[in-house]
Design a protein around this motif. Structure first.
Motif, PDB file in Angstrom:
ATOM      1  N   VAL A 198       0.653  -1.228  -0.048  1.00  0.00           N
ATOM      2  CA  VAL A 198       0.381  -0.295   0.101  1.00  0.00           C
ATOM      3  C   VAL A 198       0.795   1.492  -0.067  1.00  0.00           C
ATOM      4  O   VAL A 198       1.324   1.759   0.908  1.00  0.00           O
ATOM      5  CB  VAL A 198      -1.050   0.028   1.140  1.00  0.00           C
ATOM      6  CG1 VAL A 198      -1.626   0.961   1.352  1.00  0.00           C
ATOM      7  CG2 VAL A 198      -1.704  -0.874   1.288  1.00  0.00           C
ATOM      8  N   VAL A 199       1.173   2.424  -1.131  1.00  0.00           N
ATOM      9  CA  VAL A 199       1.701   3.156  -1.265  1.00  0.00           C
ATOM     10  C   VAL A 199       0.828   4.238  -0.256  1.00  0.00           C
ATOM     11  O   VAL A 199      -0.373   4.870  -0.110  1.00  0.00           O
ATOM     12  CB  VAL A 199       2.297   4.043  -2.411  1.00  0.00           C
ATOM     13  CG1 VAL A 199       2.153   5.090  -3.536  1.00  0.00           C
ATOM     14  CG2 VAL A 199       2.388   2.714  -3.071  1.00  0.00           C
ATOM     15  N   THR A 200       1.581   4.809   0.889  1.00  0.00           N
ATOM     16  CA  THR A 200       1.181   6.087   1.566  1.00  0.00           C
ATOM     17  C   THR A 200       1.034   7.102   1.148  1.00  0.00           C
ATOM     18  O   THR A 200       0.577   8.481   1.359  1.00  0.00           O
ATOM     19  CB  THR A 200       1.443   5.489   2.954  1.00  0.00           C
ATOM     20  OG1 THR A 200       2.953   5.380   2.804  1.00  0.00           O
ATOM     21  CG2 THR A 200       0.791   4.369   3.825  1.00  0.00           C
ATOM     22  N   GLY A 201       2.705   7.533   0.620  1.00  0.00           N
ATOM     23  CA  GLY A 201       3.089   8.695  -0.059  1.00  0.00           C
ATOM     24  C   GLY A 201       3.824   7.931  -1.063  1.00  0.00           C
ATOM     25  O   GLY A 201       4.565   7.986  -1.659  1.00  0.00           O
ATOM     26  N   MET A 202       3.893   9.222  -2.048  1.00  0.00           N
ATOM     27  CA  MET A 202       5.019   9.461  -3.271  1.00  0.00           C
ATOM     28  C   MET A 202       5.460  10.758  -3.568  1.00  0.00           C
ATOM     29  O   MET A 202       5.242  11.712  -3.413  1.00  0.00           O
ATOM     30  CB  MET A 202       4.400   8.834  -4.662  1.00  0.00           C
ATOM     31  CG  MET A 202       4.910   8.865  -5.987  1.00  0.00           C
ATOM     32  SD  MET A 202       4.018   8.386  -6.524  1.00  0.00           S
ATOM     33  CE  MET A 202       2.759   9.798  -7.506  1.00  0.00           C
ATOM     34  N   GLU A 203       7.186  11.297  -3.901  1.00  0.00           N
ATOM     35  CA  GLU A 203       7.384  12.427  -4.437  1.00  0.00           C
ATOM     36  C   GLU A 203       7.697  11.909  -5.728  1.00  0.00           C
ATOM     37  O   GLU A 203       8.161  10.886  -6.195  1.00  0.00           O
ATOM     38  CB  GLU A 203       8.971  12.392  -3.962  1.00  0.00           C
ATOM     39  CG  GLU A 203      10.199  13.262  -4.228  1.00  0.00           C
ATOM     40  CD  GLU A 203      11.047  13.627  -3.135  1.00  0.00           C
ATOM     41  OE1 GLU A 203      11.683  15.016  -3.681  1.00  0.00           O
ATOM     42  OE2 GLU A 203      11.701  13.002  -3.000  1.00  0.00           O
ATOM     43  N   ILE A 204       7.378  12.586  -6.257  1.00  0.00           N
ATOM     44  CA  ILE A 204       7.093  13.158  -8.028  1.00  0.00           C
ATOM     45  C   ILE A 204       7.830  14.715  -8.864  1.00  0.00           C
ATOM     46  O   ILE A 204       8.255  15.427  -8.368  1.00  0.00           O
ATOM     47  CB  ILE A 204       5.945  12.846  -8.220  1.00  0.00           C
ATOM     48  CG1 ILE A 204       5.630  12.529 -10.092  1.00  0.00           C
ATOM     49  CG2 ILE A 204       4.672  13.778  -9.042  1.00  0.00           C
ATOM     50  CD1 ILE A 204       4.793  11.570 -10.693  1.00  0.00           C
ATOM     51  N   ASP A 205       8.591  14.711  -9.700  1.00  0.00           N
ATOM     52  CA  ASP A 205       9.013  15.192 -10.357  1.00  0.00           C
ATOM     53  C   ASP A 205       7.883  16.371 -11.253  1.00  0.00           C
ATOM     54  O   ASP A 205       6.239  15.481 -11.010  1.00  0.00           O
ATOM     55  CB  ASP A 205      10.153  14.345 -11.670  1.00  0.00           C
ATOM     56  CG  ASP A 205      11.279  14.431 -11.199  1.00  0.00           C
ATOM     57  OD1 ASP A 205      11.638  14.781 -10.316  1.00  0.00           O
ATOM     58  OD2 ASP A 205      11.764  13.370 -12.243  1.00  0.00           O
ATOM     59  N   LEU A 206       7.628  17.042 -11.087  1.00  0.00           N
ATOM     60  CA  LEU A 206       6.869  18.635 -11.822  1.00  0.00           C
ATOM     61  C   LEU A 206       7.871  19.467 -13.144  1.00  0.00           C
ATOM     62  O   LEU A 206       9.114  19.082 -12.585  1.00  0.00           O
ATOM     63  CB  LEU A 206       6.693  19.476 -10.765  1.00  0.00           C
ATOM     64  CG  LEU A 206       6.053  19.050  -9.795  1.00  0.00           C
ATOM     65  CD1 LEU A 206       6.054  20.329  -9.078  1.00  0.00           C
ATOM     66  CD2 LEU A 206       4.698  18.647 -10.491  1.00  0.00           C
ATOM     67  N   VAL A 207       7.441  19.445 -14.282  1.00  0.00           N
ATOM     68  CA  VAL A 207       8.369  19.626 -15.520  1.00  0.00           C
ATOM     69  C   VAL A 207       7.295  21.298 -15.413  1.00  0.00           C
ATOM     70  O   VAL A 207       6.474  21.647 -14.615  1.00  0.00           O
ATOM     71  CB  VAL A 207       7.621  19.085 -16.527  1.00  0.00           C
ATOM     72  CG1 VAL A 207       7.932  17.593 -16.504  1.00  0.00           C
ATOM     73  CG2 VAL A 207       6.102  19.281 -17.063  1.00  0.00           C
ATOM     74  N   PRO A 208       8.728  21.922 -16.262  1.00  0.00           N
ATOM     75  CA  PRO A 208       8.697  23.273 -15.903  1.00  0.00           C
ATOM     76  C   PRO A 208       7.796  24.249 -17.791  1.00  0.00           C
ATOM     77  O   PRO A 208       8.607  24.378 -18.446  1.00  0.00           O
ATOM     78  CB  PRO A 208      10.478  23.895 -16.005  1.00  0.00           C
ATOM     79  CG  PRO A 208      10.981  23.043 -16.708  1.00  0.00           C
ATOM     80  CD  PRO A 208       9.533  21.641 -16.313  1.00  0.00           C
ATOM     81  N   VAL A 209       6.130  23.846 -17.147  1.00  0.00           N
ATOM     82  CA  VAL A 209       5.649  23.781 -18.662  1.00  0.00           C
ATOM     83  C   VAL A 209       4.436  25.332 -17.906  1.00  0.00           C
ATOM     84  O   VAL A 209       3.919  24.182 -16.835  1.00  0.00           O
ATOM     85  CB  VAL A 209       4.613  22.627 -18.623  1.00  0.00           C
ATOM     86  CG1 VAL A 209       3.691  22.985 -20.040  1.00  0.00           C
ATOM     87  CG2 VAL A 209       5.879  22.127 -19.664  1.00  0.00           C
TER      88      VAL A 209
END
Length: 418
Positions: free
Chosen positions: A165-176
């Motif tokens: 069970v994934v409880t949290g995540m860090e993810i990239d944002l893109v410069p758009v």
């Protein structure tokens, strides 16, 4: 218990409305002590495996979102929705790699790979995951990165099910901050012509442009533009990260076909959900998809026509152009399958639970003529009940074997159905 998808009723023995990772750990330990399966639901756009019995962990309340504009990343909780992340990111000139439905959940979409509005430019959403917080079958929390728990990190990004069970995540944002996008709508009676031009147009197209074609029978209602009311139409949807002037030049071959309506324009990224205008009200549906090595116009045309006004079910067909950054795996790879596919063809039919099987049979009939061009299936866009053969087709044999090994290592008792 129901989420957005009303076509399948979940009937768990126990429902846990989790507020944090501690609640998830407690739920998994409770299930393990009683040899019960564990399933997870956030927004409920898909279905968390078999619907009967066991423990269902609802993560919808775990919906925190935090953006780090300097690092161009976001941390999201298990129940966060894309619309929250869009709202938090766009004031900083950043965009998440969301799909067409902003009200759907970030986590489930990403774990299945995620083919978003900017997919050809930036790749699968799963390619941009930096870390995950996961409760595994032993009831323990793990911080999962490429350096720590590398096998689990590889598997979660594209493998989705049967891992914890994934409880949290860090993810990239893109410069758009803005895109040139929208839709061109055509009468479906011209489908052969439109699909032929679309096939030729996408050949060699810049990867800064992501597009798809939708076929749908629109209702005859005043809310729609008059030329579209009550018609079977094809909509070509566009999202281009270059300038509006270059976008105008690129779409000229499509415009020359003479669309019924033209809604292409330069827009801030926060308006991008309008490109697809996915329905926000929960409803019953089922759907499937195939990944294609090339676009065979006669076969796709049959798919479109059989899903039209004479179809027994209200049906939406989508053809999506792949390639570009989608074909390039991230460093170290992940469990996203079939990166060599050139197009994806998906079908969704509105069907109540008692007719779900009939709708799936209809979808299998549609897929028949496409068999010689089919290379597999997406994990995402398989709605409703799926058969073992359909689940197997999500990944190539080597990925499938590695996923099985990771699942056996982290969930030897099969606590999380895959």
């Amino acid at each position: 218990m129901a989420g957005y998808q009303l076509g399948l009723t979940l009937r768990p023995d126990v429902v846990v409305g989790a507020l944090d990772a501690a609640d998830v750990r407690a739920a998994v330990r409770y299930a393990a002590a009683r040899s019960l399966p564990v399933r997870v639901q956030a927004t409920g756009h898909g279905t968390p495996g078999p619907c009967g019995g066991g423990v269902l962990v609802s993560t919808r309340r775990m919906n925190d979102v935090h953006v780090d504009p300097e690092a161009r990343t976001a941390r999201v909780g298990a129940g966060a929705r894309w619309e929250q992340l869009i709202e938090a990111a766009t004031p900083h000139g950043l965009a998440p790699l969301n799909g067409s439905a902003p009200h759907s959940g970030v986590i489930g979409y990403t774990l299945g790979g995620g083919v978003g509005l900017l997919a050809r430019t930036f790749g699968y959403t799963a390619d941009h995951v930096r870390s995950l917080d996961v409760v595994t079958a032993d009831g323990e929390s793990r911080h999962v990165t490429a350096a720590d728990e590398p096998d689990l990190f590889w598997a979660l990004r594209g493998g989705r099910d049967g891992l914890g069970v994934v409880t949290g995540m860090e993810i990239d944002l893109v410069p758009v901050a803005r895109i040139y996008g929208g839709s061109l709508m055509f009468d479906a009676g011209r489908a052969k012509e439109v699909l032929t031009v679309y096939r030729d147009w996408t050949a060699g197209l810049t990867e800064r442009l992501t597009s798809s074609v939708m076929a749908i029978v629109l209702p005859d209602v005043p809310a729609l533009p008059e030329p579209l009311r009550g018609r079977h139409v094809l909509g070509v949807r566009i999202a281009f990260t270059g300038s509006a002037a270059e976008g105008e030049r690129l779409v000229a071959p499509l415009r020359e076909l003479g669309p019924l309506t033209d809604q292409l324009a330069d827009m801030p990224y926060e308006r991008s959900p309008a490109i697809h205008s996915d329905p926000t009200e929960p409803h019953a549906y089922t759907g499937s998809n195939v990944l294609l090595r090339e676009l065979d116009v006669p076969s796709v045309l049959e798919y479109v026509e059989r899903g039209g006004p004479a179809a027994e079910f209200f049906t939406v067909v989508q053809l999506q152009h792949l390639g570009g950054a989608l074909a390039r795996p991230p460093r170290g790879g992940n469990a996203v399958g079939h990166r060599d596919a050139a197009y994806a063809l998906s079908v969704l039919s509105v069907a109540e639970e008692e007719r779900e099987g009939e709708a799936r049979a209809f979808h299998r009939e549609l897929e028949g003529p496409l068999a010689r061009w089919t290379v597999g299936r997406f994990v995402n866009f398989q709605f409703g009940v799926t058969e073992e053969s359909e689940r197997r087709d999500r990944h190539e044999p080597a990925i499938r074997r590695r996923l099985a090994d990771v699942r056996a290592a982290y969930d030897p008792d099969g606590r999380f159905p895959s």
